[in-house]
Design a protein around this motif. Structure first.
Motif, PDB file in Angstrom:
ATOM      1  N   SER A  43       3.709  -5.404   1.386  1.00 17.24           N
ATOM      2  CA  SER A  43       2.988  -4.135   1.585  1.00 17.24           C
ATOM      3  C   SER A  43       3.060  -3.777   3.069  1.00 17.24           C
ATOM      4  O   SER A  43       2.087  -3.406   3.685  1.00 17.24           O
ATOM      5  CB  SER A  43       1.552  -4.245   1.077  1.00 17.24           C
ATOM      6  OG  SER A  43       1.080  -5.565   1.165  1.00 17.24           O
ATOM      7  N   GLU A  44       4.290  -3.932   3.603  1.00 20.46           N
ATOM      8  CA  GLU A  44       4.493  -3.779   5.042  1.00 20.46           C
ATOM      9  C   GLU A  44       4.393  -2.350   5.559  1.00 20.46           C
ATOM     10  O   GLU A  44       4.176  -2.148   6.746  1.00 20.46           O
ATOM     11  CB  GLU A  44       5.854  -4.379   5.420  1.00 20.46           C
ATOM     12  CG  GLU A  44       7.111  -3.579   5.003  1.00 20.46           C
ATOM     13  CD  GLU A  44       7.498  -3.705   3.532  1.00 20.46           C
ATOM     14  OE1 GLU A  44       6.797  -4.382   2.780  1.00 20.46           O
ATOM     15  OE2 GLU A  44       8.521  -3.099   3.145  1.00 20.46           O
ATOM     16  N   THR A  52       4.987   0.852  -4.648  1.00 21.60           N
ATOM     17  CA  THR A  52       4.207   0.018  -5.572  1.00 21.60           C
ATOM     18  C   THR A  52       3.369   0.905  -6.485  1.00 21.60           C
ATOM     19  O   THR A  52       3.326   0.700  -7.704  1.00 21.60           O
ATOM     20  CB  THR A  52       3.274  -0.923  -4.765  1.00 21.60           C
ATOM     21  OG1 THR A  52       4.094  -1.779  -3.978  1.00 21.60           O
ATOM     22  CG2 THR A  52       2.393  -1.766  -5.668  1.00 21.60           C
ATOM     23  N   ARG A  53       2.735   1.902  -5.902  1.00 20.76           N
ATOM     24  CA  ARG A  53       1.904   2.823  -6.683  1.00 20.76           C
ATOM     25  C   ARG A  53       2.700   3.535  -7.760  1.00 20.76           C
ATOM     26  O   ARG A  53       2.261   3.659  -8.885  1.00 20.76           O
ATOM     27  CB  ARG A  53       1.289   3.869  -5.764  1.00 20.76           C
ATOM     28  CG  ARG A  53      -0.129   3.526  -5.462  1.00 20.76           C
ATOM     29  CD  ARG A  53      -0.898   4.737  -4.962  1.00 20.76           C
ATOM     30  NE  ARG A  53      -1.680   4.269  -3.856  1.00 20.76           N
ATOM     31  CZ  ARG A  53      -1.636   4.727  -2.624  1.00 20.76           C
ATOM     32  NH1 ARG A  53      -0.877   5.764  -2.326  1.00 20.76           N
ATOM     33  NH2 ARG A  53      -2.359   4.188  -1.686  1.00 20.76           N
ATOM     34  N   MET A  69       3.267  -7.592 -11.472  1.00 17.66           N
ATOM     35  CA  MET A  69       3.847  -7.505 -10.133  1.00 17.66           C
ATOM     36  C   MET A  69       3.452  -8.690  -9.259  1.00 17.66           C
ATOM     37  O   MET A  69       2.312  -9.107  -9.272  1.00 17.66           O
ATOM     38  CB  MET A  69       3.408  -6.214  -9.449  1.00 17.66           C
ATOM     39  CG  MET A  69       4.225  -5.956  -8.205  1.00 17.66           C
ATOM     40  SD  MET A  69       3.563  -4.657  -7.169  1.00 17.66           S
ATOM     41  CE  MET A  69       2.548  -5.593  -6.053  1.00 17.66           C
ATOM     42  N   GLU A  70       4.410  -9.224  -8.537  1.00 24.81           N
ATOM     43  CA  GLU A  70       4.126 -10.283  -7.569  1.00 24.81           C
ATOM     44  C   GLU A  70       4.528  -9.764  -6.188  1.00 24.81           C
ATOM     45  O   GLU A  70       5.660  -9.326  -5.998  1.00 24.81           O
ATOM     46  CB  GLU A  70       4.942 -11.546  -7.879  1.00 24.81           C
ATOM     47  CG  GLU A  70       4.552 -12.257  -9.162  1.00 24.81           C
ATOM     48  CD  GLU A  70       3.242 -13.028  -9.057  1.00 24.81           C
ATOM     49  OE1 GLU A  70       2.840 -13.376  -7.931  1.00 24.81           O
ATOM     50  OE2 GLU A  70       2.631 -13.287 -10.112  1.00 24.81           O
ATOM     51  N   ASN A  71       3.603  -9.835  -5.244  1.00 28.50           N
ATOM     52  CA  ASN A  71       3.842  -9.367  -3.880  1.00 28.50           C
ATOM     53  C   ASN A  71       4.375 -10.539  -3.037  1.00 28.50           C
ATOM     54  O   ASN A  71       3.694 -11.555  -2.879  1.00 28.50           O
ATOM     55  CB  ASN A  71       2.507  -8.854  -3.308  1.00 28.50           C
ATOM     56  CG  ASN A  71       2.630  -8.320  -1.904  1.00 28.50           C
ATOM     57  OD1 ASN A  71       3.472  -8.769  -1.120  1.00 28.50           O
ATOM     58  ND2 ASN A  71       1.786  -7.365  -1.569  1.00 28.50           N
ATOM     59  N   CYS A 279      13.326   9.096   2.847  1.00 30.20           N
ATOM     60  CA  CYS A 279      13.650   7.940   2.007  1.00 30.20           C
ATOM     61  C   CYS A 279      12.612   7.951   0.896  1.00 30.20           C
ATOM     62  O   CYS A 279      11.431   7.714   1.125  1.00 30.20           O
ATOM     63  CB  CYS A 279      13.557   6.655   2.839  1.00 30.20           C
ATOM     64  SG  CYS A 279      14.037   5.189   1.939  1.00 30.20           S
ATOM     65  N   ASN A 280      13.065   8.235  -0.301  1.00 31.70           N
ATOM     66  CA  ASN A 280      12.120   8.461  -1.400  1.00 31.70           C
ATOM     67  C   ASN A 280      11.687   7.149  -2.076  1.00 31.70           C
ATOM     68  O   ASN A 280      12.544   6.433  -2.586  1.00 31.70           O
ATOM     69  CB  ASN A 280      12.803   9.392  -2.414  1.00 31.70           C
ATOM     70  CG  ASN A 280      11.851   9.889  -3.469  1.00 31.70           C
ATOM     71  OD1 ASN A 280      10.842   9.257  -3.767  1.00 31.70           O
ATOM     72  ND2 ASN A 280      12.169  11.025  -4.040  1.00 31.70           N
ATOM     73  N   PRO A 281      10.383   6.852  -2.094  1.00 32.06           N
ATOM     74  CA  PRO A 281       9.936   5.592  -2.714  1.00 32.06           C
ATOM     75  C   PRO A 281       9.524   5.725  -4.191  1.00 32.06           C
ATOM     76  O   PRO A 281       9.156   4.739  -4.823  1.00 32.06           O
ATOM     77  CB  PRO A 281       8.700   5.247  -1.882  1.00 32.06           C
ATOM     78  CG  PRO A 281       8.145   6.567  -1.461  1.00 32.06           C
ATOM     79  CD  PRO A 281       9.265   7.556  -1.412  1.00 32.06           C
ATOM     80  N   LEU A 282       9.556   6.944  -4.715  1.00 33.98           N
ATOM     81  CA  LEU A 282       8.962   7.177  -6.046  1.00 33.98           C
ATOM     82  C   LEU A 282       9.918   6.811  -7.182  1.00 33.98           C
ATOM     83  O   LEU A 282      10.392   7.668  -7.936  1.00 33.98           O
ATOM     84  CB  LEU A 282       8.500   8.643  -6.151  1.00 33.98           C
ATOM     85  CG  LEU A 282       7.592   9.099  -4.991  1.00 33.98           C
ATOM     86  CD1 LEU A 282       7.215  10.554  -5.143  1.00 33.98           C
ATOM     87  CD2 LEU A 282       6.341   8.215  -4.904  1.00 33.98           C
ATOM     88  N   PHE A 283      10.181   5.526  -7.284  1.00 33.68           N
ATOM     89  CA  PHE A 283      11.179   5.057  -8.244  1.00 33.68           C
ATOM     90  C   PHE A 283      10.657   4.828  -9.650  1.00 33.68           C
ATOM     91  O   PHE A 283      11.449   4.646 -10.579  1.00 33.68           O
ATOM     92  CB  PHE A 283      11.785   3.731  -7.765  1.00 33.68           C
ATOM     93  CG  PHE A 283      12.725   3.874  -6.614  1.00 33.68           C
ATOM     94  CD1 PHE A 283      13.729   4.821  -6.643  1.00 33.68           C
ATOM     95  CD2 PHE A 283      12.615   3.061  -5.503  1.00 33.68           C
ATOM     96  CE1 PHE A 283      14.604   4.958  -5.583  1.00 33.68           C
ATOM     97  CE2 PHE A 283      13.480   3.185  -4.427  1.00 33.68           C
ATOM     98  CZ  PHE A 283      14.485   4.133  -4.464  1.00 33.68           C
ATOM     99  N   GLY A 284       9.330   4.757  -9.813  1.00 34.96           N
ATOM    100  CA  GLY A 284       8.765   4.367 -11.113  1.00 34.96           C
ATOM    101  C   GLY A 284       9.409   5.060 -12.302  1.00 34.96           C
ATOM    102  O   GLY A 284      10.004   4.393 -13.170  1.00 34.96           O
ATOM    103  N   PRO A 285       9.329   6.410 -12.382  1.00 30.97           N
ATOM    104  CA  PRO A 285       9.876   7.098 -13.555  1.00 30.97           C
ATOM    105  C   PRO A 285      11.377   6.865 -13.753  1.00 30.97           C
ATOM    106  O   PRO A 285      11.840   6.730 -14.892  1.00 30.97           O
ATOM    107  CB  PRO A 285       9.600   8.582 -13.250  1.00 30.97           C
ATOM    108  CG  PRO A 285       8.478   8.572 -12.256  1.00 30.97           C
ATOM    109  CD  PRO A 285       8.648   7.321 -11.453  1.00 30.97           C
ATOM    110  N   ARG A 286      12.123   6.776 -12.667  1.00 31.12           N
ATOM    111  CA  ARG A 286      13.569   6.562 -12.804  1.00 31.12           C
ATOM    112  C   ARG A 286      13.873   5.167 -13.343  1.00 31.12           C
ATOM    113  O   ARG A 286      14.766   4.973 -14.157  1.00 31.12           O
ATOM    114  CB  ARG A 286      14.275   6.694 -11.460  1.00 31.12           C
ATOM    115  CG  ARG A 286      14.273   8.106 -10.910  1.00 31.12           C
ATOM    116  CD  ARG A 286      14.570   8.018  -9.427  1.00 31.12           C
ATOM    117  NE  ARG A 286      14.078   9.182  -8.721  1.00 31.12           N
ATOM    118  CZ  ARG A 286      14.850  10.170  -8.309  1.00 31.12           C
ATOM    119  NH1 ARG A 286      16.120  10.147  -8.543  1.00 31.12           N
ATOM    120  NH2 ARG A 286      14.328  11.193  -7.670  1.00 31.12           N
TER     121      ARG A 286
END
Ligand code: GYE
Length: 326
Positions: A43-44, A52-53, A69-71, A279-286
């Motif tokens: 969670s840097e 993560t969200r 999930m494991e951090n 840099c797009n972090p919203l990977f969940g739906p994809r």
């Protein structure tokens, strides 16, 4: 499946022999849900938190899925341990956001032998056998670096000497390797560009603030700050301020940052950051779509890149900043 069950049984027996401490298995925690083990980097940064969200939000309301999930707290060994735990638990699917590119051959082979499909998300892995994972979804980090470099080429006349201070993220991570490559290649092409120093900020605000503060005690001659993520940029801005050095539009130091999170875009809109490379972090739906395609036997491409741009004060509005999801 039978193999998983027998592994599960032996693991459960080992735990019971050790005093029945209990073990959360895929079966017991999820009923019939399709269980996904997700090894996250850490969670840097704000980027990472948004990532993560997005992953959690995508799967949490869908009873068909369970995401565990494991951090890894930015340690690759923690990722190996998490993945091995997922294998023992008999998860249906594994997602890895790798800390660094090297060192994955063994653990990916173990996953392969257990017959579990894997998606590599965000950064990449350097393995010879691409069959060890289904697909790699992430950004084109070299393109991001090139967007930054092209902007700088337009800003700096050929006859002006510049000193670039380079803040680097986690060494060996794809985001670091490619963003660094773009800058170093450009510096090699431009006789008037010089990297005055490369400082290690590990993608965190705290580390960047620390190394920048120390650096600025001895050196104040900086024309450009090339910072490989927003959080390091925030730490650097604080250090610059404390050293009495101006930055942003009209300031001494031009700032280039990567991620383009809402906070960075706000600074950009306010003239404190010159360039935000997205840099797009919203990977969940994809990622979910890829998993569903895989489950339905639809072929999926080996690499999936997301589309990204770069922003300056001139091309963003307050409305755009406010509507930013991350
Ligand atoms: O730029 C940074 C994060 O790998 C794209 O990692 C990711 C990078 C991102 O910590 O903020």
């Amino acid at each position: 499946m039978r193999r998983f069950c027998s592994i599960l049984l032996s693991v459960a027996m080992i735990f019971c022999m050790a005093g029945c401490t209990g073990i959360r298995t895929a079966e017991s925690s999820a009923g019939k849900a399709y269980v996904i083990g997700f090894s996250q980097v850490g969670s840097e940064s704000d980027w990472r938190v948004a990532n993560t969200r997005s992953m959690m939000a995508t799967f949490e309301d869908d009873p068909e899925y369970e995401l565990i999930m494991e951090n890894a707290r930015q340690q690759q060994e923690n990722q190996f341990a998490a993945v091995r735990k997922f294998i023992l638990e008999g998860v249906d699917f594994i997602i890895i956001a790798p800390t660094v590119e090297e060192g994955w051959e063994t653990v990916l082979t173990e996953i392969h032998e257990a017959g579990i499909p894997v998606i590599i998300m965000d950064r990449s892995v350097a393995v010879d056998d691409e069959a060890l994972y289904l697909t790699n979804i992430g950004s084109d980090f070299l393109r991001q670096g090139n967007l930054a470099v092209e902007w700088l080429e337009e800003e700096i006349p050929e006859d002006t000497q510049i000193k670039i201070l380079h803040l680097q993220g986690t060494i060996g991570a794809t985001a670091q390797i490619q963003r660094t490559k773009a800058l170093e290649d450009a510096v090699a092409k431009h006789a008037n560009w010089e990297i005055s120093s490369q400082l290690y900020g590990d993608f965190t605000e705290a580390k960047a603030y620390e190394v920048m503060t120390a650096y600025l005690r001895e050196n104040k001659d900086i024309d450009v700050l090339y910072s490989e993520n927003d959080n390091m940029t925030f730490g650097a801005m604080r250090a610059l301020e404390e050293a009495g050095i101006t930055y942003g539009n009209g300031g001494q130091v031009k700032i280039i940052t990567f991620d383009a999170t809402r906070e960075a875009l706000q600074y950009c809109h306010d003239g404190k950051i010159n360039l935000c490379v997205e840099c797009n972090p919203l990977f969940g739906p994809r990622v979910k779509e890829l998993i569903e395609n895989y489950r339905n036997g639809i072929p999926i491409p080996k690499h999936v890149y997301v589309d990204e741009s770069a922003y300056t004060t001139q091309n963003i509005t307050q409305e755009f900043v406010d509507s930013r999801e991350y």
